[in-house]
Structure formats: structure tokens, C-alpha cells
Design a protein around this motif. Structure first.
Motif, PDB file in Angstrom:
ATOM      1  N   LEU A  49       0.843  -1.154   0.017  1.00 34.17           N
ATOM      2  CA  LEU A  49      -0.117   0.118   0.148  1.00 34.17           C
ATOM      3  C   LEU A  49       0.881   1.147   0.242  1.00 34.17           C
ATOM      4  CD1 LEU A  49      -2.504  -1.252   2.920  1.00 34.17           C
ATOM      5  CD2 LEU A  49      -2.926  -1.134   0.227  1.00 34.17           C
ATOM      6  N   CYS A  50       0.674   2.140  -0.927  1.00 32.60           N
ATOM      7  CA  CYS A  50       1.334   3.344  -1.011  1.00 32.60           C
ATOM      8  C   CYS A  50       0.643   4.590  -1.193  1.00 32.60           C
ATOM      9  CB  CYS A  50       2.575   3.323  -2.315  1.00 32.60           C
ATOM     10  SG  CYS A  50       3.666   1.758  -2.389  1.00 32.60           S
ATOM     11  N   THR A  61      10.241  -2.935   3.235  1.00 31.21           N
ATOM     12  CA  THR A  61      11.539  -2.357   2.748  1.00 31.21           C
ATOM     13  C   THR A  61      11.734  -2.527   1.392  1.00 31.21           C
ATOM     14  OG1 THR A  61      12.715  -4.705   3.103  1.00 31.21           O
ATOM     15  CG2 THR A  61      12.653  -3.216   5.040  1.00 31.21           C
ATOM     16  N   PRO A  62      12.648  -1.577   0.663  1.00 25.10           N
ATOM     17  CA  PRO A  62      12.726  -1.636  -0.737  1.00 25.10           C
ATOM     18  C   PRO A  62      13.454  -2.986  -1.124  1.00 25.10           C
ATOM     19  CG  PRO A  62      13.145   0.598  -0.237  1.00 25.10           C
ATOM     20  CD  PRO A  62      13.030  -0.300   1.167  1.00 25.10           C
ATOM     21  N   PRO A  63      14.685  -3.655  -0.469  1.00 28.50           N
ATOM     22  CA  PRO A  63      15.131  -4.846  -0.868  1.00 28.50           C
ATOM     23  C   PRO A  63      13.874  -5.998  -0.877  1.00 28.50           C
ATOM     24  CG  PRO A  63      16.581  -3.719   0.648  1.00 28.50           C
ATOM     25  CD  PRO A  63      15.132  -2.857   0.616  1.00 28.50           C
ATOM     26  N   CYS A 107       4.364   0.962   1.932  1.00 22.75           N
ATOM     27  CA  CYS A 107       5.610   1.379   1.327  1.00 22.75           C
ATOM     28  C   CYS A 107       6.500   1.969   2.263  1.00 22.75           C
ATOM     29  CB  CYS A 107       5.269   2.066   0.085  1.00 22.75           C
ATOM     30  SG  CYS A 107       4.975   3.630   0.090  1.00 22.75           S
ATOM     31  N   ALA A 108       7.784   1.944   2.247  1.00 19.39           N
ATOM     32  CA  ALA A 108       8.738   2.543   3.080  1.00 19.39           C
ATOM     33  C   ALA A 108       8.685   4.044   3.312  1.00 19.39           C
ATOM     34  CB  ALA A 108      10.009   2.173   2.738  1.00 19.39           C
ATOM     35  N   LEU A 117      -5.522   2.834   4.101  1.00 19.06           N
ATOM     36  CA  LEU A 117      -6.083   1.709   4.415  1.00 19.06           C
ATOM     37  C   LEU A 117      -5.500   0.689   5.342  1.00 19.06           C
ATOM     38  CD1 LEU A 117      -7.084  -0.120   0.765  1.00 19.06           C
ATOM     39  CD2 LEU A 117      -8.442   1.186   2.276  1.00 19.06           C
ATOM     40  N   ALA A 118      -4.205   1.083   5.707  1.00 24.07           N
ATOM     41  CA  ALA A 118      -3.283   0.505   6.884  1.00 24.07           C
ATOM     42  C   ALA A 118      -3.757   0.943   8.136  1.00 24.07           C
ATOM     43  CB  ALA A 118      -1.932   0.108   6.430  1.00 24.07           C
TER      44      ALA A 118
END
Length: 155
Positions: free
Chosen positions: A74-75, A137-139, A115-116, A81-82
Motif C-alpha cells: 500500500l503506497c 523495505t525496498p530490498p 511502502c517505506a 487503508l493500513a
């Protein structure tokens, strides 16, 4: 045209017409045998639209019901929503909210994350998130996106 040439032309047409089916079958078989890795769905949701959010969750639940492991990222505005205090109006025809559909996904084993960039660029903290929702996390997300057998869906 002679009967022989008519027959040859018919055979050539049949072979050419069947090539897409043969190719599609080969591609599907190759994907299914892709190192024995089960297929996985990653749903990236950024839309502020409640109908789009709801449909993304409906499709995620349908994929999960079919045996596909589901991850949701979710971004931006969809990150709301989170939040534990977010309560959207119910959507017809089932009169459920995107949050309820997301909870069903989580209960079914889906991983849901914001998302981060969501929390650092909002007035919210990790403690404001619903139970069962993490910060990606992006990774981790890059690995999911590039994992053999993964399908990425963006809404």
C-alpha cells in the motif's frame, strides 16, 4: 488448383493457424515448470479511489482462494487503508469495505505492508497501523517483484 495443391495449402494453413496455440502451450508449460517455484502475486495499490481499492482486494482474495500466495503493498493515499482508524463506506453489491476485504486477505495468509515512504511522509507512526500490517523495505519488495513466478499487479 489441383487436388494435391489444395490439400497442401490446407495443411499449411492448419499448421500456421495452430502455431499460436502451440506457442501459448509451450510458454504456459515453461512458466509452470519455472524451477518448481509456486506463482506469487504482488498487488501494488496506490489509488485513492475506494472502488479501485475494493476491486484490488476482491481480486487478491480471488487469487488467494485459487491457491496463489498474495502480498499487498500500500503506497501513497492507499496507505490510509493500513491505518487502524480508517473506516471507508461499504461498497455494493456485497456491502463490504476495502478494509474488510484486506482483513480477509490477511486472515488467509496474505502479507500486507505500507511502502517505506508512507509513514515518513505522513503524520502517522507504525503504532497507527492495523494489526498484521508491516512497513515494507525496498530490498524486500524488489526481491518479490523479481522472484521467478511472481506476477505484479498495480492499481
Amino acid at each position: 488448383m489441383s487436388p494435391f495443391r489444395t490439400r497442401i495449402a490446407g495443411l499449411a494453413f492448419a499448421v500456421i493457424a495452430g502455431l499460436p496455440l502451440i506457442a501459448a502451450t509451450s510458454i504456459t508449460a515453461a512458466n509452470a515448470a519455472d524451477n518448481g517455484v509456486p506463482s506469487r502475486a504482488l498487488i501494488i495499490l496506490t489509488s485513492p479511489s475506494l472502488q479501485t481499492q475494493g476491486m484490488a482486494m476482491v481480486l487478491g482474495n480471488a487469487m488467494q482462494a485459487g491457491g496463489t500466495p498474495v502480498n499487498v503493498l500500500l503506497c501513497d493515499k492507499a496507505g490510509d487503508l493500513a491505518l487502524a482508524n480508517t473506516q471507508s463506506p461499504p461498497l455494493k453489491p456485497k456491502n463490504v469495505t476495502p478494509e474488510q476485504l484486506m482483513a480477509k486477505l490477511i486472515d488467509g495468509g496474505a502479507s500486507v505492508s505500507v511502502c517505506a515512504l508512507y509513514l515518513p511522509n505522513s503524520d502517522h507512526a507504525k503504532t497507527d497501523l492495523r494489526t498484521g500490517i508491516d512497513v515494507a523495505t525496498p530490498p524486500e519488495m524488489a526481491a518479490l517483484m523479481t522472484q521467478a513466478g511472481s506476477r505484479v499487479f498495480s492499481f
